[in-house]
Design a protein around this motif. Structure first.
Motif, PDB file in Angstrom:
ATOM      1  N   PRO A   1     -12.900 -10.808   6.454  1.00  0.00           N
ATOM      2  CA  PRO A   1     -13.350 -11.955   5.794  1.00  0.00           C
ATOM      3  C   PRO A   1     -13.658 -11.938   4.408  1.00  0.00           C
ATOM      4  O   PRO A   1     -13.975 -12.970   3.676  1.00  0.00           O
ATOM      5  N   ASP A   2     -13.379 -11.036   3.735  1.00  0.00           N
ATOM      6  CA  ASP A   2     -13.651 -10.746   2.114  1.00  0.00           C
ATOM      7  C   ASP A   2     -12.191 -11.072   1.539  1.00  0.00           C
ATOM      8  O   ASP A   2     -12.183 -11.307   0.360  1.00  0.00           O
ATOM      9  N   GLY A   3     -11.203 -11.353   2.362  1.00  0.00           N
ATOM     10  CA  GLY A   3      -9.813 -11.803   1.753  1.00  0.00           C
ATOM     11  C   GLY A   3      -8.815 -10.963   1.572  1.00  0.00           C
ATOM     12  O   GLY A   3      -7.578 -10.807   1.101  1.00  0.00           O
ATOM     13  N   ALA A   4      -9.288  -9.562   1.883  1.00  0.00           N
ATOM     14  CA  ALA A   4      -8.457  -8.280   1.618  1.00  0.00           C
ATOM     15  C   ALA A   4      -7.813  -7.962   2.931  1.00  0.00           C
ATOM     16  O   ALA A   4      -8.177  -8.602   4.159  1.00  0.00           O
ATOM     17  N   PHE A   5      -6.807  -7.261   2.613  1.00  0.00           N
ATOM     18  CA  PHE A   5      -6.029  -6.567   4.064  1.00  0.00           C
ATOM     19  C   PHE A   5      -6.532  -5.384   4.358  1.00  0.00           C
ATOM     20  O   PHE A   5      -6.593  -4.652   3.411  1.00  0.00           O
TER      21      PHE A   5
ATOM     22  N   GLY B   1      -0.326   1.220  -7.054  1.00  0.00           N
ATOM     23  CA  GLY B   1      -0.566   2.473  -6.617  1.00  0.00           C
ATOM     24  C   GLY B   1      -0.064   2.588  -5.096  1.00  0.00           C
ATOM     25  O   GLY B   1       0.271   1.634  -4.525  1.00  0.00           O
ATOM     26  N   TRP B   2       0.059   3.875  -4.678  1.00  0.00           N
ATOM     27  CA  TRP B   2       0.549   4.050  -3.335  1.00  0.00           C
ATOM     28  C   TRP B   2      -0.326   4.727  -2.175  1.00  0.00           C
ATOM     29  O   TRP B   2      -1.372   5.161  -2.874  1.00  0.00           O
ATOM     30  N   LEU B   3      -0.541   4.226  -1.227  1.00  0.00           N
ATOM     31  CA  LEU B   3      -1.263   4.787  -0.201  1.00  0.00           C
ATOM     32  C   LEU B   3      -0.681   6.077  -0.101  1.00  0.00           C
ATOM     33  O   LEU B   3       0.406   6.253   0.468  1.00  0.00           O
ATOM     34  N   ALA B   4      -1.686   7.070   0.099  1.00  0.00           N
ATOM     35  CA  ALA B   4      -1.146   8.400   0.146  1.00  0.00           C
ATOM     36  C   ALA B   4      -1.070   8.736   1.720  1.00  0.00           C
ATOM     37  O   ALA B   4      -2.019   9.331   2.322  1.00  0.00           O
ATOM     38  N   ILE B   5      -0.034   8.727   2.304  1.00  0.00           N
ATOM     39  CA  ILE B   5       0.098   8.808   3.685  1.00  0.00           C
ATOM     40  C   ILE B   5       1.134  10.066   3.576  1.00  0.00           C
ATOM     41  O   ILE B   5       2.234   9.944   3.145  1.00  0.00           O
TER      42      ILE B   5
ATOM     43  N   GLY C   1      -3.923  -6.424  -5.086  1.00  0.00           N
ATOM     44  CA  GLY C   1      -2.832  -5.222  -4.669  1.00  0.00           C
ATOM     45  C   GLY C   1      -3.463  -3.805  -4.796  1.00  0.00           C
ATOM     46  O   GLY C   1      -2.945  -2.810  -4.410  1.00  0.00           O
ATOM     47  N   THR C   2      -4.755  -3.632  -5.327  1.00  0.00           N
ATOM     48  CA  THR C   2      -5.350  -2.432  -5.496  1.00  0.00           C
ATOM     49  C   THR C   2      -5.788  -1.834  -3.856  1.00  0.00           C
ATOM     50  O   THR C   2      -6.225  -2.750  -3.000  1.00  0.00           O
ATOM     51  N   ALA C   3      -5.683  -0.514  -3.474  1.00  0.00           N
ATOM     52  CA  ALA C   3      -6.015  -0.003  -2.482  1.00  0.00           C
ATOM     53  C   ALA C   3      -6.817   0.906  -2.486  1.00  0.00           C
ATOM     54  O   ALA C   3      -7.016   1.844  -3.528  1.00  0.00           O
ATOM     55  N   GLU C   4      -7.869   0.953  -1.583  1.00  0.00           N
ATOM     56  CA  GLU C   4      -9.119   1.868  -1.434  1.00  0.00           C
ATOM     57  C   GLU C   4      -9.007   2.457  -0.188  1.00  0.00           C
ATOM     58  O   GLU C   4      -8.937   1.917   0.748  1.00  0.00           O
TER      59      GLU C   4
END
Length: 142
Positions: free
Chosen positions: A23-27, A6-10, A51-54
């Motif tokens: 610390p959770d391993g996410a970016f 998915g795309w980040l809606a910028i 790779g999922t973005a929230e």
């Protein structure tokens, strides 16, 4: 190689500004409103290892200089004349620092015991300042 699901809606006039591995391993990465008339419509995003973005936090002008406390309990972010310390698990604001900041906060960093927070801020084109903020007690107070 990492691919996003998915795309980040910028939108136009916005960009991804500053990011860091959590610390959770996410970016984790913040967006920035770069339009002349700034509005609190930027956000903080979490991109999971798969790779999922929230979109995790809304209503920001800019998210800059992310830092987690050594125990992973607190997340601090900088902005324009503002530092916000959040509960890292719930992302609830626990403390806001605005007094005495000269301009854009470019970096924040917790001391190893999480009792102090180093805050770098300044005005573009001029010398900056590093301030040490005492957070006393059991992390930032409510």
């Amino acid at each position: 190689m990492m691919t996003f699901k998915g795309w980040l809606a910028i939108r136009e006039g916005f960009w991804l500004n500053d990011g860091k591995a959590g610390p959770d391993g996410a970016f984790w990465v913040g967006s920035m409103d770069d339009r002349p008339a700034k509005e609190p419509v930027a956000a903080l995003y979490r991109i999971a290892p798969d790779g999922t973005a929230e979109r995790k936090v809304d209503g920001l002008l800019v998210s800059n200089g992310l830092a987690w406390s050594a125990d992973g309990r607190w997340l601090a972010t900088g902005g324009f004349r503002r530092v916000v310390v959040r509960d890292a698990a719930t992302l609830e604001v626990r403390r806001e620092l605005t007094t005495g900041l000269a301009g854009r906060v470019t970096a924040v960093r917790f001391s190893p015991d999480s009792a102090r927070l180093a805050v770098a801020d300044g005005v573009p084109g001029r010398s900056g300042v590093v301030r040490i903020v005492d957070l006393s007690g059991d992390g930032p107070p409510t």
